[in-house]
Design a protein around this motif. Structure first.
Motif, PDB file in Angstrom:
ATOM      1  N   ALA A 162       0.819  -1.212   0.000  1.00  0.00           N
ATOM      2  CA  ALA A 162       0.000   0.000   0.000  1.00  0.00           C
ATOM      3  C   ALA A 162       0.857   1.269   0.000  1.00  0.00           C
ATOM      4  N   GLY A 163       2.180   1.085   0.018  1.00  0.00           N
ATOM      5  CA  GLY A 163       3.091   2.217  -0.074  1.00  0.00           C
ATOM      6  C   GLY A 163       3.464   2.859   1.239  1.00  0.00           C
ATOM      7  N   VAL A 164       3.235   2.146   2.362  1.00  0.00           N
ATOM      8  CA  VAL A 164       3.502   2.726   3.677  1.00  0.00           C
ATOM      9  C   VAL A 164       4.367   1.782   4.512  1.00  0.00           C
ATOM     10  N   LEU A 165       5.374   2.341   5.172  1.00  0.00           N
ATOM     11  CA  LEU A 165       6.193   1.612   6.137  1.00  0.00           C
ATOM     12  C   LEU A 165       5.924   2.223   7.500  1.00  0.00           C
ATOM     13  N   ARG A 166       5.143   1.526   8.310  1.00  0.00           N
ATOM     14  CA  ARG A 166       4.732   2.065   9.610  1.00  0.00           C
ATOM     15  C   ARG A 166       5.657   1.579  10.718  1.00  0.00           C
ATOM     16  N   THR A 167       5.964   2.469  11.656  1.00  0.00           N
ATOM     17  CA  THR A 167       6.862   2.135  12.754  1.00  0.00           C
ATOM     18  C   THR A 167       6.549   2.998  13.970  1.00  0.00           C
ATOM     19  N   PRO A 168       6.765   2.481  15.175  1.00  0.00           N
ATOM     20  CA  PRO A 168       6.583   3.293  16.380  1.00  0.00           C
ATOM     21  C   PRO A 168       7.822   4.094  16.748  1.00  0.00           C
ATOM     22  N   TRP A 169       8.902   3.969  15.959  1.00  0.00           N
ATOM     23  CA  TRP A 169      10.145   4.666  16.281  1.00  0.00           C
ATOM     24  C   TRP A 169      10.248   6.002  15.554  1.00  0.00           C
ATOM     25  N   ASP A 170      11.061   6.880  16.087  1.00  0.00           N
ATOM     26  CA  ASP A 170      11.346   8.172  15.471  1.00  0.00           C
ATOM     27  C   ASP A 170      11.867   7.944  14.057  1.00  0.00           C
ATOM     28  N   LEU A 171      11.266   8.590  13.083  1.00  0.00           N
ATOM     29  CA  LEU A 171      11.630   8.351  11.683  1.00  0.00           C
ATOM     30  C   LEU A 171      13.037   8.840  11.357  1.00  0.00           C
ATOM     31  N   ASP A 172      13.583   9.732  12.182  1.00  0.00           N
ATOM     32  CA  ASP A 172      14.921  10.272  11.926  1.00  0.00           C
ATOM     33  C   ASP A 172      15.998   9.626  12.793  1.00  0.00           C
ATOM     34  N   PRO A 207      25.772  -3.508   7.985  1.00  0.00           N
ATOM     35  CA  PRO A 207      26.773  -2.603   7.406  1.00  0.00           C
ATOM     36  C   PRO A 207      26.579  -1.138   7.746  1.00  0.00           C
ATOM     37  N   ALA A 208      25.353  -0.735   8.164  1.00  0.00           N
ATOM     38  CA  ALA A 208      25.099   0.692   8.388  1.00  0.00           C
ATOM     39  C   ALA A 208      23.879   0.885   9.267  1.00  0.00           C
ATOM     40  N   ASP A 209      23.872   1.995  10.005  1.00  0.00           N
ATOM     41  CA  ASP A 209      22.680   2.426  10.729  1.00  0.00           C
ATOM     42  C   ASP A 209      21.830   3.251   9.763  1.00  0.00           C
ATOM     43  N   LEU A 210      20.530   2.989   9.756  1.00  0.00           N
ATOM     44  CA  LEU A 210      19.623   3.663   8.839  1.00  0.00           C
ATOM     45  C   LEU A 210      18.443   4.244   9.583  1.00  0.00           C
ATOM     46  N   THR A 211      18.026   5.455   9.182  1.00  0.00           N
ATOM     47  CA  THR A 211      16.780   6.006   9.701  1.00  0.00           C
ATOM     48  C   THR A 211      15.628   5.355   8.940  1.00  0.00           C
ATOM     49  N   VAL A 215      15.334   3.886   5.215  1.00  0.00           N
ATOM     50  CA  VAL A 215      14.850   2.536   4.919  1.00  0.00           C
ATOM     51  C   VAL A 215      13.785   2.573   3.834  1.00  0.00           C
ATOM     52  N   ALA A 216      12.852   3.498   3.971  1.00  0.00           N
ATOM     53  CA  ALA A 216      11.794   3.613   2.964  1.00  0.00           C
ATOM     54  C   ALA A 216      12.381   3.924   1.593  1.00  0.00           C
ATOM     55  N   GLU A 217      13.384   4.787   1.558  1.00  0.00           N
ATOM     56  CA  GLU A 217      14.020   5.133   0.286  1.00  0.00           C
ATOM     57  C   GLU A 217      14.745   3.933  -0.316  1.00  0.00           C
ATOM     58  N   VAL A 218      15.451   3.193   0.533  1.00  0.00           N
ATOM     59  CA  VAL A 218      16.172   2.004   0.058  1.00  0.00           C
ATOM     60  C   VAL A 218      15.195   0.965  -0.482  1.00  0.00           C
ATOM     61  N   VAL A 219      14.129   0.708   0.263  1.00  0.00           N
ATOM     62  CA  VAL A 219      13.138  -0.274  -0.180  1.00  0.00           C
ATOM     63  C   VAL A 219      12.492   0.165  -1.487  1.00  0.00           C
ATOM     64  N   SER A 220      12.191   1.444  -1.609  1.00  0.00           N
ATOM     65  CA  SER A 220      11.573   1.952  -2.836  1.00  0.00           C
ATOM     66  C   SER A 220      12.477   1.723  -4.041  1.00  0.00           C
ATOM     67  N   GLY A 224      11.487  -1.072  -6.699  1.00  0.00           N
ATOM     68  CA  GLY A 224      10.747  -0.373  -7.734  1.00  0.00           C
ATOM     69  C   GLY A 224       9.327  -0.029  -7.321  1.00  0.00           C
ATOM     70  N   HIS A 225       9.061  -0.107  -6.028  1.00  0.00           N
ATOM     71  CA  HIS A 225       7.716   0.137  -5.491  1.00  0.00           C
ATOM     72  C   HIS A 225       7.821   1.274  -4.483  1.00  0.00           C
ATOM     73  N   PRO A 226       7.263   2.442  -4.763  1.00  0.00           N
ATOM     74  CA  PRO A 226       7.411   3.595  -3.863  1.00  0.00           C
ATOM     75  C   PRO A 226       6.826   3.326  -2.470  1.00  0.00           C
ATOM     76  N   VAL A 227       7.608   3.644  -1.456  1.00  0.00           N
ATOM     77  CA  VAL A 227       7.201   3.449  -0.066  1.00  0.00           C
ATOM     78  C   VAL A 227       7.601   4.682   0.729  1.00  0.00           C
ATOM     79  N   ARG A 228       6.738   5.119   1.633  1.00  0.00           N
ATOM     80  CA  ARG A 228       7.064   6.226   2.525  1.00  0.00           C
ATOM     81  C   ARG A 228       6.977   5.750   3.971  1.00  0.00           C
ATOM     82  N   ALA A 229       7.776   6.344   4.828  1.00  0.00           N
ATOM     83  CA  ALA A 229       7.772   5.997   6.251  1.00  0.00           C
ATOM     84  C   ALA A 229       6.713   6.809   6.983  1.00  0.00           C
ATOM     85  N   GLU A 230       6.050   6.174   7.913  1.00  0.00           N
ATOM     86  CA  GLU A 230       5.018   6.836   8.710  1.00  0.00           C
ATOM     87  C   GLU A 230       5.131   6.375  10.152  1.00  0.00           C
TER      88      GLU A 230
END
Length: 294
Positions: A162-172, A207-211, A215-220, A224-230
């Protein structure tokens, strides 16, 4: 060398098992249903049907072991923290009873807090039980404190579609992201080595710490499927877990873990010893891309 492996069909345990076999070791595998093993592996292992919650059965199955890879798997218990602690006591009893020389325990970042991290508190109790066994017997123990497994994203495939990556953690807030196969590499290396002693902690940070935005950008890009973090609230998380059928204690264990890991600085810092190679992009291209393209 008799190496006992628990959860040998799991994301990490299956990797550990394969590497041990390829190293010329015939591991003893403890699992509920040996039929779940890959057919090609069955001739190279000793599979013992065991429920890890059955302490007597575990003690019988670990007799003669020289090394142990221990995992506290989900049991479905109403109180998952207490259930994990009981499993840890079983592992410690096996180490003490049989004089198992080396134990590698699948722990997690956050266990160093010892309390206040929800589900992870059960792993902290297990670390303490194994440390006590080490103190009394001289056995070596290594706690693998892993970051956030990439495979956790597989639980969110519907949201990702559905294009959403939901998480309870700070997105940054950056977090260490780890491919479980890399964790298996570290575990197998530790099990095969026989020259380390005492109590050790080995972080596995990927290999790296990611916000979450990253993560949403990497997955997108990888799928090839756009995803945004929420970001969602703890109450939203509770509601979703309750709707999925979890009990109140199970829900609070997960919510407590999310809250307990906020602003946590891992005890073991990122170094060449704690960094592993597989990127989230590589993992997502292999595992998520086919699912999101379906």
């Amino acid at each position: 060398m008799t190496i006992v492996v628990t959860t040998p069909t799991g994301n990490v345990g299956s990797r550990v098992t394969r590497l041990l076999v390829q190293a010329g070791v015939r591991p003893r595998l403890l699992l509920r249903d040996p039929a779940r093993l890959e057919p090609g592996l069955r001739a190279h292992v000793d599979a013992v049907p065991v429920d890890l919650t059955d302490r007597d059965a575990v003690l019988r199955a670990t007799e003669g072991a020289t090394a142990l890879y221990w995992v506290c798997p989900p049991t479905g218990a109403d109180d998952p923290v207490a259930a994990a602690a009981e499993l840890g006591e079983t592992a410690a009893r096996a180490v003490s009873t049989h004089g198992i020389g080396h134990t590698v325990f699948q722990s997690s970042v956050g266990a160093e807090k010892r309390s206040g991290a929800g589900d992870i508190d059960g792993l902290a109790h297990t670390e303490e039980a194994l440390d006590a066994a080490s103190d009394t017997t001289g056995a070596a123990v290594c706690h693998l404190r892993c970051g956030y497994f990439t495979t956790n994203l597989l639980m969110d495939v519907d949201d990702l579609r559905a294009g959403v990556l939901r998480t309870p953690w700070d997105l940054d807030a950056p977090m260490p992201w780890v491919d479980p196969r890399d964790d298996g590499d570290v575990a197998a290396a530790r099990l095969l080595a026989a020259d380390w002693t005492g109590r050790q902690v080995q972080a596995v940070h990927g290999p790296a710490d990611l916000t979450w935005h990253e993560v949403a950008e990497v997955v997108s890009t990888a799928t090839g499927h756009p995803v945004r973090a929420e970001r969602i609230s703890d109450d939203d998380l509770r509601a979703g877990l309750t709707a999925a059928g979890l009990t109140q204690r199970q829900v609070e264990a997960v919510v407590g873990m999310a809250a307990g890991l906020r602003d946590l600085e891992p005890e073991d810092p990122r170094t060449v010893l704690t960094s592993t190679p597989t990127t989230l992009a590589a993992w997502a291209h292999e595992h998520l891309r086919p699912l999101l393209a379906a």
